[in-house]
Design a protein around this motif. Structure first.
Motif, PDB file in Angstrom:
ATOM      1  N   PHE A 247       6.051 -35.120   9.805  1.00 25.14           N
ATOM      2  CA  PHE A 247       5.366 -36.415   9.797  1.00 25.14           C
ATOM      3  C   PHE A 247       5.871 -37.321  10.906  1.00 25.14           C
ATOM      4  CE2 PHE A 247       4.839 -40.807   8.492  1.00 25.14           C
ATOM      5  CZ  PHE A 247       3.547 -40.840   7.999  1.00 25.14           C
ATOM      6  N   LEU A 248       7.172 -37.269  11.194  1.00 23.53           N
ATOM      7  CA  LEU A 248       7.729 -38.127  12.231  1.00 23.53           C
ATOM      8  C   LEU A 248       7.138 -37.808  13.602  1.00 23.53           C
ATOM      9  CD1 LEU A 248      11.491 -38.214  11.167  1.00 23.53           C
ATOM     10  CD2 LEU A 248       9.783 -40.012  10.885  1.00 23.53           C
ATOM     11  N   LYS A 249       6.791 -36.558  13.827  1.00 23.97           N
ATOM     12  CA  LYS A 249       6.189 -36.165  15.095  1.00 23.97           C
ATOM     13  C   LYS A 249       4.679 -36.321  15.062  1.00 23.97           C
ATOM     14  CE  LYS A 249       5.817 -34.347  19.192  1.00 23.97           C
ATOM     15  NZ  LYS A 249       6.286 -35.011  20.415  1.00 23.97           N
ATOM     16  N   TYR A 250       4.068 -35.913  13.964  1.00 22.70           N
ATOM     17  CA  TYR A 250       2.609 -35.957  13.844  1.00 22.70           C
ATOM     18  C   TYR A 250       2.225 -36.669  12.544  1.00 22.70           C
ATOM     19  CZ  TYR A 250       2.848 -32.428  17.509  1.00 22.70           C
ATOM     20  OH  TYR A 250       3.113 -31.761  18.677  1.00 22.70           O
ATOM     21  N   PRO A 251       2.269 -37.998  12.540  1.00 22.57           N
ATOM     22  CA  PRO A 251       1.913 -38.749  11.326  1.00 22.57           C
ATOM     23  C   PRO A 251       0.431 -38.631  11.023  1.00 22.57           C
ATOM     24  CG  PRO A 251       2.233 -40.239  13.174  1.00 22.57           C
ATOM     25  CD  PRO A 251       2.650 -38.883  13.648  1.00 22.57           C
ATOM     26  N   SER A 252       0.113 -38.834   9.753  1.00 22.99           N
ATOM     27  CA  SER A 252      -1.288 -38.746   9.325  1.00 22.99           C
ATOM     28  C   SER A 252      -2.076 -39.931   9.860  1.00 22.99           C
ATOM     29  CB  SER A 252      -1.358 -38.721   7.795  1.00 22.99           C
ATOM     30  OG  SER A 252      -0.699 -39.861   7.259  1.00 22.99           O
ATOM     31  N   ASN A 253      -3.366 -39.709  10.065  1.00 24.66           N
ATOM     32  CA  ASN A 253      -4.243 -40.748  10.598  1.00 24.66           C
ATOM     33  C   ASN A 253      -5.457 -40.945   9.699  1.00 24.66           C
ATOM     34  OD1 ASN A 253      -2.771 -41.351  12.973  1.00 24.66           O
ATOM     35  ND2 ASN A 253      -3.622 -39.551  13.985  1.00 24.66           N
TER      36      ASN A 253
ATOM     37  N   GLN B 103       1.918 -45.151   5.590  1.00 24.28           N
ATOM     38  CA  GLN B 103       2.888 -45.483   4.553  1.00 24.28           C
ATOM     39  C   GLN B 103       2.456 -44.911   3.203  1.00 24.28           C
ATOM     40  OE1 GLN B 103       3.207 -49.662   3.342  1.00 24.28           O
ATOM     41  NE2 GLN B 103       5.425 -49.513   3.569  1.00 24.28           N
ATOM     42  N   ALA B 104       1.161 -44.998   2.902  1.00 19.95           N
ATOM     43  CA  ALA B 104       0.651 -44.477   1.635  1.00 19.95           C
ATOM     44  C   ALA B 104       0.756 -42.960   1.579  1.00 19.95           C
ATOM     45  CB  ALA B 104      -0.800 -44.910   1.442  1.00 19.95           C
ATOM     46  N   THR B 105       0.457 -42.283   2.692  1.00 19.86           N
ATOM     47  CA  THR B 105       0.559 -40.827   2.728  1.00 19.86           C
ATOM     48  C   THR B 105       1.985 -40.373   2.491  1.00 19.86           C
ATOM     49  OG1 THR B 105      -1.279 -40.713   4.306  1.00 19.86           O
ATOM     50  CG2 THR B 105       0.137 -38.780   4.128  1.00 19.86           C
ATOM     51  N   LEU B 106       2.921 -40.988   3.183  1.00 26.08           N
ATOM     52  CA  LEU B 106       4.324 -40.622   3.008  1.00 26.08           C
ATOM     53  C   LEU B 106       4.806 -40.951   1.596  1.00 26.08           C
ATOM     54  CD1 LEU B 106       6.529 -39.371   4.775  1.00 26.08           C
ATOM     55  CD2 LEU B 106       7.330 -41.682   5.289  1.00 26.08           C
TER      56      LEU B 106
END
Length: 247
Positions: A116-122, A208-211
């Motif tokens: 996630f840190l490299k490729y966060p959700s969009n 933030q919600a995804t994580l």
């Protein structure tokens, strides 16, 4: 034994899916709706009407979301149980609850947080449709490498412990994972294609919600699975320690 753990892992996955669904509905859906609203504004500005979805947003955000999280929870719970069966008793002298908690924390970091840190959700409309293949491929590569490096670190940890002691050995193994994955993250391509006028609040809230949703899943999974296997162990020990009844 493995079958019993597998069943408990899937049950723990179901237990984790319920609060994750509540969290996603309350926290994630508003951010998702913000992305959809931005997409609708773009479609209206370009004069192109958006296609009607095959499944309405009402169904997607309730039943669809719940079913998806249920399937995900069962799958992750089953894999979690298999990994637990492989590592229990081999990671120090941890109790079943502690082993489950440590495994859940490690799984969240390795499987979710580091990629996630490299490729966060969009959210919708924040990425170009024609790059989805590349984005999916690089994310999966990051995920596979994260798991592989974590397995290598876990393999090296006992050898480092034997040489440098428990604390230093595990710290060195964890540090090795961090260093290798930092290099991997630096070498993999960065995907930066979010439009400049995309609402920053929507993007932040969605990520933030995804994580947070994944944190709920892994947290509840570790706690519930630990409670299930610890309860089984207590009952087994109680039956073993029970005095024989004279005939």
């Amino acid at each position: 034994m493995v079958r019993s753990l597998l069943v408990r892992g899937m049950l723990a996955g179901v237990a984790a899916a319920v609060p994750a669904w509540v969290f996603a509905s309350l926290v994630g859906e508003p951010a998702l709706n913000g992305g959809i609203a931005y997409e609708d504004v773009l479609a209206a500005a370009s004069g192109t009407a958006g296609e009607e979805p095959m499944v309405s947003r009402g169904i997607q955000s309730t039943l669809g979301l719940g079913v998806a999280l249920l399937i995900y929870g069962i799958a992750v719970g089953g894999i979690f149980a298999l990994v637990y069966a492989a590592v229990h008793g081999r990671v120090g002298r941890l109790s079943p609850r502690a082993t489950s908690a440590v495994l859940a924390a490690g799984g969240f970091i390795v499987v979710i947080l580091v990629p996630f840190l490299k490729y966060p959700s969009n959210p919708p409309a924040s990425s170009a449709d024609d790059t989805i293949g590349m984005r999916t491929g690089t994310y999966l590569l990051m995920l596979v490498l994260s798991i592989g490096v974590a397995v290598a670190a876990a393999w090296a940890a006992p050898r480092l412990v034997a040489r440098f002691g428990p604390w230093n050995g595990w710290v060195l193994a964890a540090l090795g994972y961090v260093v290798v994955m930092s290099v991997v993250g630096a070498l993999l391509p960065t995907v930066a294609e979010t439009p400049g006028d995309f609402p920053a609040v929507v993007l932040y809230d969605f990520r933030q919600a995804t994580l947070g949703m994944h944190l709920v899943i892994w947290g509840v999974l570790g706690l519930s699975f630990g409670a299930l296997v610890d309860g089984d162990g207590r009952r087994s020990r109680a039956r073993t320690a029970a005095p024989a009844v004279p005939l």
